[in-house]
Scaffold this motif. Structure first.
Motif, short mmCIF file in Angstrom:
data_model
loop_
_atom_site.label_atom_id
_atom_site.label_comp_id
_atom_site.label_asym_id
_atom_site.label_seq_id
_atom_site.Cartn_x
_atom_site.Cartn_y
_atom_site.Cartn_z
N TRP A 164 11.93 2.22 10.72
CA TRP A 164 12.13 2.65 9.32
C TRP A 164 11.13 1.92 8.41
N ASP A 165 11.01 0.59 8.58
CA ASP A 165 10.07 -0.17 7.74
C ASP A 165 8.63 0.31 7.93
N ARG A 166 8.27 0.66 9.15
CA ARG A 166 6.89 1.13 9.37
C ARG A 166 6.64 2.47 8.68
N LEU A 167 7.64 3.35 8.74
CA LEU A 167 7.51 4.64 8.04
C LEU A 167 7.37 4.40 6.53
N LEU A 168 8.25 3.55 5.99
CA LEU A 168 8.22 3.27 4.55
C LEU A 168 6.90 2.62 4.14
N SER A 169 6.41 1.70 4.98
CA SER A 169 5.17 0.99 4.67
C SER A 169 3.97 1.93 4.70
N ASN A 170 4.10 3.03 5.44
CA ASN A 170 3.04 4.03 5.49
C ASN A 170 3.26 5.16 4.49
N GLY A 171 4.09 4.89 3.49
CA GLY A 171 4.24 5.82 2.38
C GLY A 171 5.26 6.92 2.57
N LEU A 260 19.42 -9.83 3.13
CA LEU A 260 17.97 -9.94 3.17
C LEU A 260 17.35 -8.77 2.41
N PHE A 261 16.51 -9.10 1.43
CA PHE A 261 15.75 -8.07 0.72
C PHE A 261 14.37 -8.02 1.38
N THR A 262 13.99 -6.85 1.86
CA THR A 262 12.70 -6.73 2.53
C THR A 262 11.83 -5.70 1.82
N GLY A 263 10.51 -5.89 1.97
CA GLY A 263 9.55 -5.00 1.32
C GLY A 263 8.52 -4.51 2.32
N SER A 264 7.38 -4.14 1.79
CA SER A 264 6.31 -3.53 2.58
C SER A 264 6.05 -4.31 3.87
N ASN A 265 5.89 -3.59 4.96
CA ASN A 265 5.67 -4.14 6.31
C ASN A 265 6.84 -5.01 6.79
N GLY A 266 8.01 -4.76 6.22
CA GLY A 266 9.20 -5.48 6.65
C GLY A 266 9.24 -6.93 6.19
N TYR A 279 18.11 -9.07 -6.71
CA TYR A 279 16.66 -9.27 -6.58
C TYR A 279 15.95 -8.40 -7.62
N LYS A 280 14.93 -9.00 -8.26
CA LYS A 280 14.12 -8.23 -9.21
C LYS A 280 12.78 -7.93 -8.54
N PRO A 281 12.52 -6.67 -8.24
CA PRO A 281 11.27 -6.31 -7.55
C PRO A 281 10.03 -6.68 -8.36
N THR A 282 8.94 -6.96 -7.65
CA THR A 282 7.65 -7.17 -8.30
C THR A 282 6.71 -6.06 -7.85
N ARG A 283 5.58 -5.93 -8.55
CA ARG A 283 4.65 -4.83 -8.29
C ARG A 283 4.07 -4.89 -6.89
N LEU A 284 4.07 -6.07 -6.27
CA LEU A 284 3.45 -6.22 -4.95
C LEU A 284 4.38 -5.83 -3.80
N ASP A 285 5.63 -5.55 -4.11
CA ASP A 285 6.61 -5.36 -3.03
C ASP A 285 6.45 -4.04 -2.27
N GLY A 286 5.86 -3.03 -2.92
CA GLY A 286 5.72 -1.72 -2.28
C GLY A 286 7.01 -0.93 -2.33
N TYR A 287 7.99 -1.42 -1.60
CA TYR A 287 9.35 -0.89 -1.68
C TYR A 287 10.29 -2.07 -1.45
N VAL A 288 11.53 -1.92 -1.83
CA VAL A 288 12.52 -2.97 -1.57
C VAL A 288 13.79 -2.31 -1.03
N ARG A 289 14.28 -2.87 0.06
CA ARG A 289 15.59 -2.44 0.56
C ARG A 289 16.37 -3.68 0.98
N ALA A 290 17.70 -3.57 0.99
CA ALA A 290 18.54 -4.72 1.33
C ALA A 290 19.34 -4.43 2.59
N THR A 291 19.48 -5.45 3.43
CA THR A 291 20.38 -5.39 4.57
C THR A 291 21.40 -6.51 4.42
N VAL A 292 22.68 -6.15 4.44
CA VAL A 292 23.75 -7.15 4.32
C VAL A 292 24.30 -7.42 5.72
#
Ligand SMILES: [Zn+2]
Ligand SMILES: [Zn+2]
Length: 309
Positions: A164-171, A260-266, A279-292
């Motif tokens: 999933w992270d690889r798909l998201l990281s590739n847009g 855990l909040f994860t972003g681009s490339n996991g 968590y407050k996202p920053t412009r560099l994060d690409g995307y943000v998702r959380a796993t509890v």
């Protein structure tokens, strides 16, 4: 008018219309009795639609139409769930994994449905390499409750969350779902059997209807879970904030949680050990998702927020 904020549903279920061991009516009753608001009966290459009396329907959750469009190549199974389809979808008989996946997704969309790529690690059939070559699907299974689906990967094979992270990281804008893929409702319930009650989604729908639920899912207004309950959630590009509803055991002891909040490339962006992870996202994060992660071994996955796109 609905009384609940979240509507709990299972998106992947088998009955005697394919390889499940109980009738569609029995299966529907099981889910209703176990607190599910809605259910998709997704038989292999069969569109199961229950016509019941008012009394019968009162014993079932709301039923969302679906099918597990199932191509059985020797090279690896390609199973794609179609949600909200209006007619039976015929599975591709292509011997090529990418072609079969493409044709199944296209046929689901042509039948008015939304497509989900199922259990990539079942028989180690494919990973994001194949999935990147296919367009148009909305969902993938980040958790599947069938014992043969290898959600966590290993031995050099990527976990479903990693895919999933690889798909998201590739847009790719793909939402992650947790499902039962249940087959066994009779006899013993055990870890090595395909029993119900293991993975679900909680959907924030405006209306309690198939259209309302599928629209909310299409918009990503849901989270996936194997047992963690999120009471309230803010999720936008400015802030992601979860209110975890802690599980309490009979003796009053509460479970503990790590988010855990994860972003681009996991990449790990932030780790929280409170019941209100923020968590407050920053412009560099690409995307943000959380796993509890719960101390009881269960998890929840929120849908990604895309930053700057
Ligand atoms: Zn399958
Ligand atoms: Zn299945």
């Amino acid at each position: 008018m609905i009384s609940k904020t979240w509507l709990k549903g299972n998106l992947h279920t088998h009955t005697t219309n394919s390889d499940g061991d109980a009738s569609p009516e029995h299966v529907s009753e099981w889910y209703h009795e176990h607190g599910y608001d809605w259910l998709c009966l997704s038989d292999h290459n069969h569109l199961t639609v229950l016509q019941g009396s008012k009394t019968e329907k009162a014993k079932w959750p709301l039923l969302v139409h679906g099918e597990e469009v199932t191509s059985r190549q020797s090279v690896g199974p390609v199973h794609v769930n179609g949600y909200g389809i209006t007619e039976l979808v015929e599975a591709s008989d292509s011997t090529d994994i990418v072609t079969a996946m493409r044709e199944n997704v296209e046929r689901i969309i042509a039948a008015g449905g939304m497509a989900s790529i199922n259990h990539p690690n079942f028989r180690w059939a494919f990973d994001d390499g194949a999935m990147m070559q296919v367009e148009g699907y909305k969902f993938m299974e980040v958790f599947n409750g069938h014992p043969s689906t290898h959600n966590d990967g290993g031995g050099g094979k990527t976990s479903t969350a990693g895919i999933w992270d690889r798909l998201l990281s590739n847009g790719r804008k793909v939402w992650g779902i947790a499902v039962d893929d249940s087959h066994h409702y009779t006899n013993e319930f055990a870890a090595d059997r395909s029993n119900p009650g293991r993975g679900w989604v909680q959907v924030k729908s405006e209306t309690f209807s198939q259209d309302g639920i599928l629209t909310a899912m299409s918009d990503g207004d849901f989270y996936a879970s194997t047992g963690v309950t999120i009471g309230d959630m803010v999720s936008n590009t400015g802030e992601i904030k979860l209110e975890i509803d802690p599980e309490t055991e009979a003796d009053g002891i509460q479970a503990k949680y790590t988010t855990l909040f994860t972003g681009s490339n996991g990449r790990l962006l932030y780790e929280s050990t409170t019941n209100s992870p923020t968590y407050k996202p920053t412009r560099l994060d690409g995307y943000v998702r959380a796993t509890v992660y719960s101390s009881r071994g269960t998890r929840a996955w929120t849908q990604p927020v895309f930053i700057g796109s």
